[in-house]
Design a protein around this motif. Structure first.
Motif, PDB file in Angstrom:
ATOM      1  N   ASN A 178      -2.430  29.399 -43.331  1.00 58.33           N
ATOM      2  CA  ASN A 178      -1.178  29.216 -42.599  1.00 58.33           C
ATOM      3  C   ASN A 178      -0.108  28.751 -43.587  1.00 58.33           C
ATOM      4  OD1 ASN A 178       0.899  28.643 -40.863  1.00 58.33           O
ATOM      5  ND2 ASN A 178      -0.152  26.981 -39.772  1.00 58.33           N
TER       6      ASN A 178
ATOM      7  N   GLN B 137      -1.096  26.390 -36.047  1.00 46.53           N
ATOM      8  CA  GLN B 137      -1.263  27.626 -35.286  1.00 46.53           C
ATOM      9  C   GLN B 137      -2.621  27.639 -34.603  1.00 46.53           C
ATOM     10  OE1 GLN B 137       0.484  30.497 -34.761  1.00 46.53           O
ATOM     11  NE2 GLN B 137       2.331  30.050 -35.950  1.00 46.53           N
ATOM     12  N   ASN B 138      -2.631  28.035 -33.340  1.00 45.11           N
ATOM     13  CA  ASN B 138      -3.867  28.334 -32.634  1.00 45.11           C
ATOM     14  C   ASN B 138      -4.020  29.850 -32.597  1.00 45.11           C
ATOM     15  OD1 ASN B 138      -4.634  25.646 -31.917  1.00 45.11           O
ATOM     16  ND2 ASN B 138      -3.008  25.657 -30.374  1.00 45.11           N
ATOM     17  N   VAL B 139      -5.116  30.320 -33.166  1.00 50.13           N
ATOM     18  CA  VAL B 139      -5.295  31.763 -33.325  1.00 50.13           C
ATOM     19  C   VAL B 139      -6.681  32.173 -32.831  1.00 50.13           C
ATOM     20  CG1 VAL B 139      -3.711  31.889 -35.297  1.00 50.13           C
ATOM     21  CG2 VAL B 139      -6.154  31.481 -35.687  1.00 50.13           C
ATOM     22  N   THR B 140      -6.878  33.477 -32.765  1.00 48.30           N
ATOM     23  CA  THR B 140      -8.170  34.055 -32.412  1.00 48.30           C
ATOM     24  C   THR B 140      -8.480  35.159 -33.414  1.00 48.30           C
ATOM     25  OG1 THR B 140      -7.861  33.586 -30.057  1.00 48.30           O
ATOM     26  CG2 THR B 140      -9.486  35.263 -30.637  1.00 48.30           C
TER      27      THR B 140
ATOM     28  N   PRO C  59     -11.946  31.548 -31.367  1.00 49.68           N
ATOM     29  CA  PRO C  59     -10.673  30.864 -31.638  1.00 49.68           C
ATOM     30  C   PRO C  59     -10.768  30.007 -32.894  1.00 49.68           C
ATOM     31  CG  PRO C  59     -11.855  29.726 -29.917  1.00 49.68           C
ATOM     32  CD  PRO C  59     -12.673  30.942 -30.242  1.00 49.68           C
TER      33      PRO C  59
ATOM     34  N   ALA D 282      -8.116  26.973 -35.200  1.00 47.60           N
ATOM     35  CA  ALA D 282      -6.862  26.235 -35.351  1.00 47.60           C
ATOM     36  C   ALA D 282      -6.584  26.030 -36.831  1.00 47.60           C
ATOM     37  CB  ALA D 282      -6.941  24.890 -34.633  1.00 47.60           C
TER      38      ALA D 282
ATOM     39  N   ARG E 172      -5.011  37.150 -34.098  1.00 44.42           N
ATOM     40  CA  ARG E 172      -4.031  37.135 -33.016  1.00 44.42           C
ATOM     41  C   ARG E 172      -3.611  35.700 -32.691  1.00 44.42           C
ATOM     42  NH1 ARG E 172      -3.835  42.046 -30.303  1.00 44.42           N
ATOM     43  NH2 ARG E 172      -5.614  43.443 -30.693  1.00 44.42           N
ATOM     44  N   ASN E 173      -2.399  35.579 -32.182  1.00 45.94           N
ATOM     45  CA  ASN E 173      -1.973  34.349 -31.513  1.00 45.94           C
ATOM     46  C   ASN E 173      -1.390  34.740 -30.155  1.00 45.94           C
ATOM     47  OD1 ASN E 173       0.571  35.340 -32.034  1.00 45.94           O
ATOM     48  ND2 ASN E 173       1.228  33.628 -33.330  1.00 45.94           N
ATOM     49  N   GLU E 174      -0.687  33.819 -29.517  1.00 52.26           N
ATOM     50  CA  GLU E 174      -0.213  34.112 -28.148  1.00 52.26           C
ATOM     51  C   GLU E 174       0.809  35.232 -28.104  1.00 52.26           C
ATOM     52  OE1 GLU E 174       2.381  31.013 -29.989  1.00 52.26           O
ATOM     53  OE2 GLU E 174       0.213  31.331 -29.750  1.00 52.26           O
ATOM     54  N   THR E 175       1.409  35.583 -29.244  1.00 54.69           N
ATOM     55  CA  THR E 175       2.421  36.640 -29.263  1.00 54.69           C
ATOM     56  C   THR E 175       1.835  38.021 -29.536  1.00 54.69           C
ATOM     57  OG1 THR E 175       2.902  36.371 -31.624  1.00 54.69           O
ATOM     58  CG2 THR E 175       4.133  34.982 -30.079  1.00 54.69           C
TER      59      THR E 175
ATOM     60  N   LEU F 184      -1.341  39.481 -35.492  1.00 53.00           N
ATOM     61  CA  LEU F 184      -0.617  39.002 -36.672  1.00 53.00           C
ATOM     62  C   LEU F 184      -1.039  39.724 -37.938  1.00 53.00           C
ATOM     63  CD1 LEU F 184      -0.896  35.157 -36.037  1.00 53.00           C
ATOM     64  CD2 LEU F 184       1.069  36.626 -35.541  1.00 53.00           C
TER      65      LEU F 184
END
Length: 225
Positions: free
Chosen positions: A24, A30-33, A52, A54, A90-93, A96
């Motif tokens: 990061n 960032q919280n990601v998957t 997931p 972090a 990925r994140n909530e948007t 990535l």
């Protein structure tokens, strides 16, 4: 950043372990998957996983996942079957980043009394030492010229390549993966005055560990290595 290993293999199933290194470079956590999709040699999806993770601001983490592949098609000299691991971050948007890594499912063993074993059977290695230049074409890499050279070597009975005396172009390893040729992945062979390095180890050792780490991390997923 994606490291694929196969810690357990049988005829009925194989365990595929995928470690995904995340960084990061932003000022906020960032919280990601990390989503993993495995494709067999025919491009068919055979396993999926999601986990997931972090990542702290300006930090790094490692996401470790294991998947099971039923009835694995092994990488072998005459059948160099290649699987593909697709790692999607990925994140909530949304998505990535994404990386695709080809790998092989095979067992290797060096025994004291019976030499080299591949997938449970003894294999005699017939090696050739090839420098990186391609004759009159010079040192700039040419994919088809390298493929032609390896085809000639294979027709002569060669099944192993030593990349003297430098880290090879990554395309060389891709070719060997697809053609069923083992690779002795060489970084360098000497560093003293015989290599025109008048400073000796003092001129090389400060950089050696970094370059060896780079070589191992770049090439560790190739089943031919």
């Amino acid at each position: 950043g994606t490291f694929v290993t196969t810690p357990a293999i049988s005829d009925s199933r194989a365990t595929v372990r995928i470690q995904t290194a995340l960084e990061n470079h932003g000022a906020a956590a960032q919280n990601v998957t990390v989503e993993i999709t495995l494709l067999d040699p025919n491009g068919k999806t055979v396993a999926t996983s999601s986990k997931p993770g972090a990542i702290a601001a300006s930090g790094a983490t490692l996401v470790d996942q294991q998947l099971l592949v039923a009835n694995p098609q092994r990488w072998d000299l005459d059948k160099p079957n290649l699987y593909t691991a697709i790692a999607t971050l990925r994140n909530e948007t949304g998505a990535l980043d994404q990386e695709k890594v080809t790998f092989g499912i095979r067992t290797l063993q060096f025994t004291a009394n019976d030499g080299f074993h591949l997938n449970g059977r003894r294999v005699q290695l017939y090696g050739v030492n090839l420098h990186h230049d391609l004759g009159a074409l010079g040192a700039a890499f040419n994919l088809r010229a390298m493929q032609r050279q390896l085809e000639i070597m294979r027709d002569m009975g060669v099944n192993a390549l030593r990349t003297s005396h430098n880290a090879p172009a990554p395309e060389v390893l891709d070719l060997c993966d697809r053609m069923g040729i083992f690779v002795w992945d060489e970084a360098f062979d000497k560093w003293n005055a015989t290599a025109d390095n008048l400073k000796g180890p003092a001129g090389v050792l400060p950089h050696a560990e970094r370059q060896l780490v780079n070589l191992v991390q770049r090439d560790r997923n190739h089943p031919s290595v």
